[in-house]
Every structure is written in structure tokens, then in C-alpha cells.
Design a protein around this motif. Structure first.
Motif, mmCIF file in Angstrom:
data_model
loop_
_atom_site.group_PDB
_atom_site.id
_atom_site.type_symbol
_atom_site.label_atom_id
_atom_site.label_comp_id
_atom_site.label_asym_id
_atom_site.label_seq_id
_atom_site.Cartn_x
_atom_site.Cartn_y
_atom_site.Cartn_z
ATOM 1 N N PRO A 136 -10.545 -4.032 1.558
ATOM 2 C CA PRO A 136 -9.485 -4.636 0.744
ATOM 3 C C PRO A 136 -10.009 -4.975 -0.648
ATOM 4 O O PRO A 136 -11.196 -5.277 -0.820
ATOM 5 C CB PRO A 136 -9.104 -5.888 1.531
ATOM 6 C CG PRO A 136 -10.313 -6.216 2.339
ATOM 7 C CD PRO A 136 -10.967 -4.905 2.666
ATOM 8 N N SER A 137 -9.107 -4.922 -1.623
ATOM 9 C CA SER A 137 -9.503 -5.227 -3.003
ATOM 10 C C SER A 137 -8.812 -6.465 -3.542
ATOM 11 O O SER A 137 -9.115 -6.909 -4.646
ATOM 12 C CB SER A 137 -9.200 -4.032 -3.917
ATOM 13 O OG SER A 137 -7.828 -3.668 -3.829
ATOM 14 N N THR A 138 -7.869 -7.039 -2.772
ATOM 15 C CA THR A 138 -7.154 -8.240 -3.190
ATOM 16 C C THR A 138 -6.805 -9.058 -1.951
ATOM 17 O O THR A 138 -6.998 -8.612 -0.814
ATOM 18 C CB THR A 138 -5.833 -7.910 -3.918
ATOM 19 O OG1 THR A 138 -4.883 -7.383 -2.965
ATOM 20 C CG2 THR A 138 -6.029 -6.899 -5.023
ATOM 21 N N SER A 139 -6.249 -10.230 -2.186
ATOM 22 C CA SER A 139 -5.597 -10.959 -1.090
ATOM 23 C C SER A 139 -4.393 -10.153 -0.611
ATOM 24 O O SER A 139 -3.831 -9.350 -1.369
ATOM 25 C CB SER A 139 -5.124 -12.331 -1.567
ATOM 26 O OG SER A 139 -6.195 -13.198 -1.821
ATOM 27 N N PRO A 140 -3.969 -10.348 0.631
ATOM 28 C CA PRO A 140 -2.749 -9.690 1.082
ATOM 29 C C PRO A 140 -1.501 -10.354 0.496
ATOM 30 O O PRO A 140 -1.586 -11.338 -0.235
ATOM 31 C CB PRO A 140 -2.799 -9.843 2.607
ATOM 32 C CG PRO A 140 -3.774 -10.912 2.883
ATOM 33 C CD PRO A 140 -4.619 -11.124 1.667
ATOM 34 N N GLU A 141 -0.361 -9.776 0.811
ATOM 35 C CA GLU A 141 0.948 -10.372 0.528
ATOM 36 C C GLU A 141 1.655 -10.535 1.863
ATOM 37 O O GLU A 141 1.490 -9.712 2.772
ATOM 38 C CB GLU A 141 1.763 -9.494 -0.416
ATOM 39 C CG GLU A 141 3.243 -9.838 -0.519
ATOM 40 C CD GLU A 141 3.542 -11.165 -1.213
ATOM 41 O OE1 GLU A 141 2.687 -12.064 -1.152
ATOM 42 O OE2 GLU A 141 4.626 -11.307 -1.791
ATOM 43 N N LEU A 142 2.424 -11.591 1.980
ATOM 44 C CA LEU A 142 3.030 -11.936 3.262
ATOM 45 C C LEU A 142 4.464 -12.374 3.028
ATOM 46 O O LEU A 142 4.728 -13.212 2.168
ATOM 47 C CB LEU A 142 2.222 -13.070 3.902
ATOM 48 C CG LEU A 142 2.539 -13.522 5.314
ATOM 49 C CD1 LEU A 142 2.278 -12.408 6.320
ATOM 50 C CD2 LEU A 142 1.707 -14.748 5.662
ATOM 51 N N ASP A 143 5.409 -11.777 3.757
ATOM 52 C CA ASP A 143 6.763 -12.313 3.780
ATOM 53 C C ASP A 143 7.101 -12.663 5.229
ATOM 54 O O ASP A 143 6.214 -12.745 6.075
ATOM 55 C CB ASP A 143 7.777 -11.366 3.126
ATOM 56 C CG ASP A 143 7.879 -9.997 3.806
ATOM 57 O OD1 ASP A 143 7.629 -9.922 5.039
ATOM 58 O OD2 ASP A 143 8.228 -9.017 3.124
ATOM 59 N N ALA A 144 8.357 -12.867 5.536
ATOM 60 C CA ALA A 144 8.716 -13.333 6.870
ATOM 61 C C ALA A 144 8.536 -12.263 7.939
ATOM 62 O O ALA A 144 8.355 -12.585 9.121
ATOM 63 C CB ALA A 144 10.161 -13.825 6.873
ATOM 64 N N GLN A 145 8.526 -10.974 7.551
ATOM 65 C CA GLN A 145 8.504 -9.894 8.533
ATOM 66 C C GLN A 145 7.299 -8.982 8.449
ATOM 67 O O GLN A 145 6.969 -8.303 9.417
ATOM 68 C CB GLN A 145 9.774 -9.041 8.385
ATOM 69 C CG GLN A 145 11.061 -9.807 8.651
ATOM 70 C CD GLN A 145 12.277 -8.946 8.396
ATOM 71 O OE1 GLN A 145 12.550 -8.538 7.261
ATOM 72 N NE2 GLN A 145 13.007 -8.640 9.452
ATOM 73 N N ARG A 146 6.625 -8.942 7.287
ATOM 74 C CA ARG A 146 5.581 -7.950 7.073
ATOM 75 C C ARG A 146 4.385 -8.555 6.331
ATOM 76 O O ARG A 146 4.520 -9.570 5.648
ATOM 77 C CB ARG A 146 6.138 -6.761 6.264
ATOM 78 C CG ARG A 146 7.149 -5.908 7.032
ATOM 79 C CD ARG A 146 7.930 -5.018 6.081
ATOM 80 N NE ARG A 146 8.906 -5.786 5.326
ATOM 81 C CZ ARG A 146 10.172 -5.963 5.690
ATOM 82 N NH1 ARG A 146 10.605 -5.410 6.811
ATOM 83 N NH2 ARG A 146 10.994 -6.662 4.952
#
Length: 415
Positions: A136-146
Motif C-alpha cells: 500500500p502507498s496510502t491509508s485506505p478509504e472506508l465508507d459504509a459498504q466498501r
């Protein structure tokens, strides 16, 4: 009582420092100093850390919890309003590369080495772990489903949270991680900024001068925006726009359709994400100080040359740091300096665009939260709809004299 406990904690830290080697030590800011500027110490906390062997790497917060991550991988969560330690956990193996955590209502997610972990936000239990294909090259992104994660190879992978939970229940993770994968989107350059999702559209910025917006469900391209320079600065965001910095130019882009609302030329490279707060956007290029822009037009409201980095904002004030680490108190209306706090002993700071709280920490895990004295309840910026309803207490009614219920005396009977 609180002061006595603080003295005990600090004594233990000094002892650990003497036993384990060199370690920085900081004292709590005095209420006399804070009170001069209408501030108070809301809480302080000590993260789980060996000060002789470890130090804090990341400090982050959302509306509910504040997170301390150390270089060995320890993750400690405090209540963002009370400072109570909620849980502490070590995901993965110690001393692996990591990134700051991201959260939604239920989960804390972070990559550690070649795995990504989902942690129960309430209990701190590790609910699942995924095996990543690329570093990984960054933090992830998170929403309610994915959950979305970018890599140094230029691709973003999307995983379905429901499917992850099903595979975890079947004891099939991390070996069968690929079964939770929804899609991959390949770009021509490294992903240097975490993707931004509103649940429908995901914005992906790559180093190769392009912002791609794809559907969150199917990764179908909705639009793309070209820039003149590589995109290496994290994107800023609010509920309907992303703020894209390329070299010295900041673009405000509507997240749904890609229309460019405005451009701002800062005059020097922008290396820190723009922070939209209400009707203002705060930008701090490498030279020239802090700019406050109109969210609607991008026009400059004011410029404060002494401010180097955004820390927090309330209705009346903006909190920033100067080039030697002091915390500046700026008037939000015109950017003038109303005060300065010598808090250089707390060099790890949160750039808080979610609430009006100031969070600062030391490398040895001491964390403090400052707030304005008149604000017992935080002001929510990014998600104002989550603002708790403050109870309105009716004023005390004056006491009503009780009716005389005694039997009439003899004189009253005679009348």
C-alpha cells in the motif's frame, strides 16, 4: 485529585525514561496560560508505549475516538471527549510499515505490512485481516459498504465489507481475500493520496497528473480531471467536493460530476491537504503562510504569513502552528493573531477538520485535548448531521407556596 494522578503518571514516565534510555518529557499546560485565551484542558491520556524502545508515529481522531499509533505497531484508542482509554491492540507483527487509521461508524481499518486489518471500534477486537496483493502507498478509504486501498503500482482495489465478514465467519481469511474483492482500477501513476468515496463515486488521484472518478460499485469511469503537475498531496474533502492540489495550484472539484468550481494559485507548492470548514477553506503552502479562501468562489478572505499548518477551527477562531511549533490563535474573520501558546513539547498534532477540538501529543504517548471554555459539546465540521442534539433544560420554576391545609382555628370558626 486529578493533579495528584498526573504527578504519579509523570513520575512513572520519568522512571521509565531513566531505565530505558533517552525519552522526551512534557508537562501539562497550565490552566492559567490556557485561560488567558478562553481555552481549557479537556483531558489528557497516556498511550500504551515503552518510552525507552518506542515512540508515537501517528495521531488521528474522529468524532468518537482518538487514536495513537506507535512505530512498533501498538494502537491505543481514547474517547475523544473524555480521554478515557477504550482499548489497546497490536495488529500484525511489530515494526512493520503502517499508515494512519481510517474509520466509519463501526470499524477502524489500517494496513500493516502486506495485510489490512479491520478492528471493532467499540471493543478493539480484530474482526478480520486481508492479504494485500501489492504494497500500500496510502491509508485506505472506508465508507459504509466498501474499503479501498491504493498501491505504489498505481492500482486501487475495492473490497466488499459484507463479503469480508462472511469469509471471516467461515474462517476463510486471509487466505481467500480475493473472494472479497469487488474490483481493481489501474492508473498510470503511483497512488499518493487516499481515495475519497461518498458511497456512490470514488475519486482516485494518481501521480501521473490525473484525477479519476469511478462508480463505487462497478468502477465505471464517470469523469477524469487533468492537472499540469503531478498529484502528490493528499486530497481535502467535504460532503460534495474534493480539493485537489498539484504543485502550487488548488482545484475545488465537485465529487459527483467533476466540474471545477474554482482554482487558486498559492504561489508555492501545497504539500498539506486543504481543510474545508463551513464556508471557508484553509490552505497552507510551503511559503506565504495560511490562506483562508471562500468555499463558494475560491477568492482569498485573508492571509496570515506566520501560520504554517492548520490544526483546528471553531466559530470564531482558527488554530494553527508557526514555524517553531507554537500554537497560534487566529481570528477566523480576518486572520489576525489573538494569542500564541508555547506547546512545542507536544510536536505531534492532528490537523482536525472534523471537530473544533485541539489534539496534541508527545513522542512518548502523552496526549492532550484542548477546547474552548464555552464549548462543552464539540462542533462537528465534516459531518454536521452527526452533531448530537444538546438537551435544552427548562429554567427552574419559582417555588409555589403550598396551600394551607391545616384545620381552621377557633377564631376563624367563630367568624
Amino acid at each position: 485529585m486529578r493533579c495528584a494522578i498526573a504527578s504519579l503518571i509523570f513520575g512513572l514516565l520519568l522512571t521509565a525514561s531513566a531505565l530505558g534510555g533517552e525519552s522526551s518529557f512534557a508537562s501539562l499546560p497550565s490552566q492559567e496560560m490556557l485561560g488567558r485565551y478562553g481555552l481549557e484542558l479537556a483531558w489528557w491520556g497516556q498511550a500504551d508505549i515503552d518510552p525507552g524502545e518506542d515512540q508515537v508515529e501517528f495521531l488521528t481522531a474522529d468524532e468518537r475516538l482518538t487514536y495513537v499509533q506507535t512505530r512498533t505497531g501498538l494502537l491505543t484508542a481514547f474517547s475523544s471527549e473524555t480521554g478515557r482509554e477504550v482499548w489497546s491492540v497490536l495488529p500484525g507483527r511489530p515494526h512493520q510499515q503502517s499508515f494512519p487509521v481510517v474509520t466509519n461508524d463501526d470499524l477502524v481499518v489500517l494496513p500493516v505490512g502486506m495485510r489490512m486489518y479491520g478492528i471493532n471500534k467499540t471493543t478493539g477486537d480484530i474482526e478480520w485481516e486481508l492479504e494485500l496483493e501489492h504494497h500500500p502507498s496510502t491509508s485506505p478509504e472506508l465508507d459504509a459498504q466498501r474499503v479501498f486501498i491504493g498501491s505504489a503500482r498505481g492500482n486501487v482495489i475495492c473490497y466488499d465489507l459484507k463479503r469480508i465478514n462472511e469469509l471471516y465467519a467461515e474462517d476463510s481469511l486471509p487466505e481467500l481475500t480475493f473472494l472479497a474483492e469487488l474490483w481493481q482500477y489501474q492508473t498510470p501513476g503511483q497512488i499518493m493520496s487516499a481515495p475519497v468515496s461518498d458511497g456512490l463515486v470514488v475519486n482516485i488521484a494518481c501521480e501521473a497528473r490525473t484525477l479519476y472518478a469511478v462508480s463505487a460499485q462497478l468502477a465505471e469511469l464517470r469523469f477524469q480531471v487533468e492537472t499540469h503537475d503531478p498529484i502528490t498531496t493528499p486530497m481535502g474533502r467535504n460532503q460534495d467536493s474534493v480539493f485537489l492540489a498539484a504543485a502550487d495550484t488548488l482545484l475545488c472539484v465537485r465529487q459527483v460530476n467533476g466540474s471545477i468550481r474554482w482554482r487558486f494559485a498559492a504561489g508555492s507548492p501545497i504539500n498539506e491537504a486543504a481543510r474545508p470548514i463551513g464556508n471557508d477553506v484553509f490552505v497552507t503552502p510551503t511559503e506565504g503562510g495560511m490562506f483562508c479562501l471562500s468555499l463558494a468562489t475560491g477568492l482569498r478572505r485573508w492571509n496570515q504569513p506566520a501560520a504554517r499548518s492548520f490544526l483546528a477551527a471553531s466559530g470564531e477562531y482558527v488554530y494553527a502552528e508557526d514555524n517553531v511549533g507554537n500554537v497560534l490563535i487566529l481570528s477566523r474573520s480576518d486572520g489576525t493573531i489573538d494569542g500564541s501558546l508555547p506547546l512545542r513539547e507536544f510536536p505531534i498534532r492532528i490537523h482536525n477538520d472534523r471537530t473544533d477540538r485541539l489534539y496534541l501529543g508527545t513522542t512518548t504517548g502523552l496526549v492532550i485535548c484542548l477546547r474552548e471554555q464555552a464549548r462543552s459539546f464539540p462542533m462537528y465540521h465534516r459531518y454536521p448531521e452527526r452533531q448530537p442534539i444538546v438537551p435544552i433544560l427548562a429554567p427552574d420554576e419559582p417555588a409555589v407556596p403550598a396551600e394551607d391545609s391545616a384545620e381552621p382555628n377557633a377564631e376563624e370558626t367563630a367568624e
